[in-house]
Design an enzyme around this catalytic site. Sequence first.
Site, PDB file in Angstrom:
ATOM      1  N   ASP A  77      -1.532   4.696  -6.143  1.00  0.00           N
ATOM      2  CA  ASP A  77       0.198   4.542  -6.025  1.00  0.00           C
ATOM      3  C   ASP A  77       0.683   5.747  -6.578  1.00  0.00           C
ATOM      4  OD1 ASP A  77      -1.069   1.579  -5.873  1.00  0.00           O
ATOM      5  OD2 ASP A  77       0.844   1.574  -4.792  1.00  0.00           O
TER       6      ASP A  77
ATOM      7  N   ASN B  83      -2.970   2.615  -9.937  1.00  0.00           N
ATOM      8  CA  ASN B  83      -3.704   1.737  -8.772  1.00  0.00           C
ATOM      9  C   ASN B  83      -3.467   0.251  -9.158  1.00  0.00           C
ATOM     10  OD1 ASN B  83      -4.439   1.820  -6.045  1.00  0.00           O
ATOM     11  ND2 ASN B  83      -6.328   1.099  -6.831  1.00  0.00           N
TER      12      ASN B  83
ATOM     13  N   GLY C  92       0.784  -1.191  -0.077  1.00  0.00           N
ATOM     14  CA  GLY C  92       0.084  -0.132  -0.048  1.00  0.00           C
ATOM     15  C   GLY C  92       0.918   1.126  -0.002  1.00  0.00           C
ATOM     16  N   ALA C  93       0.664   2.127  -0.814  1.00  0.00           N
ATOM     17  CA  ALA C  93       1.549   3.431  -1.085  1.00  0.00           C
ATOM     18  C   ALA C  93       1.771   4.100   0.301  1.00  0.00           C
ATOM     19  CB  ALA C  93       1.058   4.220  -2.084  1.00  0.00           C
TER      20      ALA C  93
END
Length: 347
Positions: A238, A248, A48-49
Site C-alpha cells: 500500500d 501492506n 487495493g492500492a
Amino acid sequence: MTPYCSICWDINKVKLLDQRKLPREEIYLEITDYHEVIEAIRTLAIRGAPAIGVAAAMGAALGALGLKTEDPQEFAGRFDHICREIAAARPTAVNLFWALDRVQGLVQAHAGEPVGLLKERLVAEAQAMLKEDETINRKMAQAGQAVIREGMRVITHCNTGALATGAYGTALGVLRAAWEAGKRFSVWVDETRPLLQGARLTTWELGKIGIPYTLIPDGAAAALMAKGLVDLAIVGADRIAANGDTANKIGTYGVAVMAHYHGIPFYVAAPLSTFDFSIPDGSHIPVEERSGAEITHLWGQPVAPAGAQALNLAFDVTPSDLIAGIITEGGVARPPYASSLKALRKG
Ligand code: MRU
C-alpha cells in the site's frame, strides 16, 4: 482477458464491481456522484492500492463534471476542494494521493483553459490511468515471474489481483504471468482477517485463472512453513518508503517474520505509484485504524461479547531487511534498497 473488471468509466459514470459482496454476488455499482466514490473507497467496495488510485481519479473526474461554473479559476478552487474530500477516504495507500496529485497537476498545467475542456481532460486522464495501470502490471509481472519456479508452494496474504488494481494484478499478476508461461505451482491463501480479502477475493481470482490454491487461516502459516511446505512468499503493498519498508494488509509483517525465521524468500510486488520517496522509512507511514466492529462482528453477527474492546489496525509495516526483492515495472530491486530503489526511480 480477465472476465471482470474492478473499475471502469462508462459515459459520465464510474462502474465498479462491489467487492463487499464477492464471492456471493457479482454486482456492479454505477456511480455518478463523487461522494459515492468516496463511500465506495471507505467501505472497501473498491480496494487495493492501485484500484483506489484509479477510483480517486475517476471520482475527481465525476466531481469536476458536476461543477456548475464556467469560470476557470472558480472551477480550479472547487476542484481542489473535491480532491481534498476524496483524499480523506483512506490514509495508507499512497496511490490515492499520487492519483489526486496527478489530476490536480493537470488542472494547474492548463490553468485558464475553458472549463469544458478541463473537464474533458480530467475524464481522459482518469481513463488513461486505468489503461496505464494494466500495462504497468503486465510489465511488473513479466519482470517478476522468474522468481516463481516449477513446483513451488507459494504463500500470499490479502488480495493483489485484477480486483485490487486496474487490471491483471501485482503479486497475483506475477503468479498469473508465471502460470501463463507454463509453470505449474500452487498457492497457500491466507484468509486475511478481519475482512477476508484472501478467503473471499484471492480464491475467487485464482479459481478463475485456474491456479490451484488452498485456503488457510492466517494462524496456520507458521506451522506450514515449519513443515517445509512453503517455498516462497509474495504480497503487494500500500505504501513503500524510500528505504523499502513496506506497508501492506495487517498480518503481512507476521508472514515476513515467519518466512525469515524459516529461510523462505519474501517478495513484494508493487508499481512505482505505490512508492513514497518523500518518507525515509516505514515509521512515517500513516496506518489506518478501522472500526472495531469489523473484528467483533462477522456479517453483522456478533462474535465477541457486547462491548468487547477491539483494535483494528488495517495495515502493518514490514521492515525492508525482511524483503528478498521488490518487484516493480522497472525491474526487481534488491537490497540495499536505499540505492536500488533510487536507481529504479530515475529509470
Ligand atoms: O484494505 P485493502 O483491502 O484495501 O488492503 C489491500 C492490500 O493490503 C493489498 O495487499 C495492497 O493494496 C496491494 S493491492 C495490489
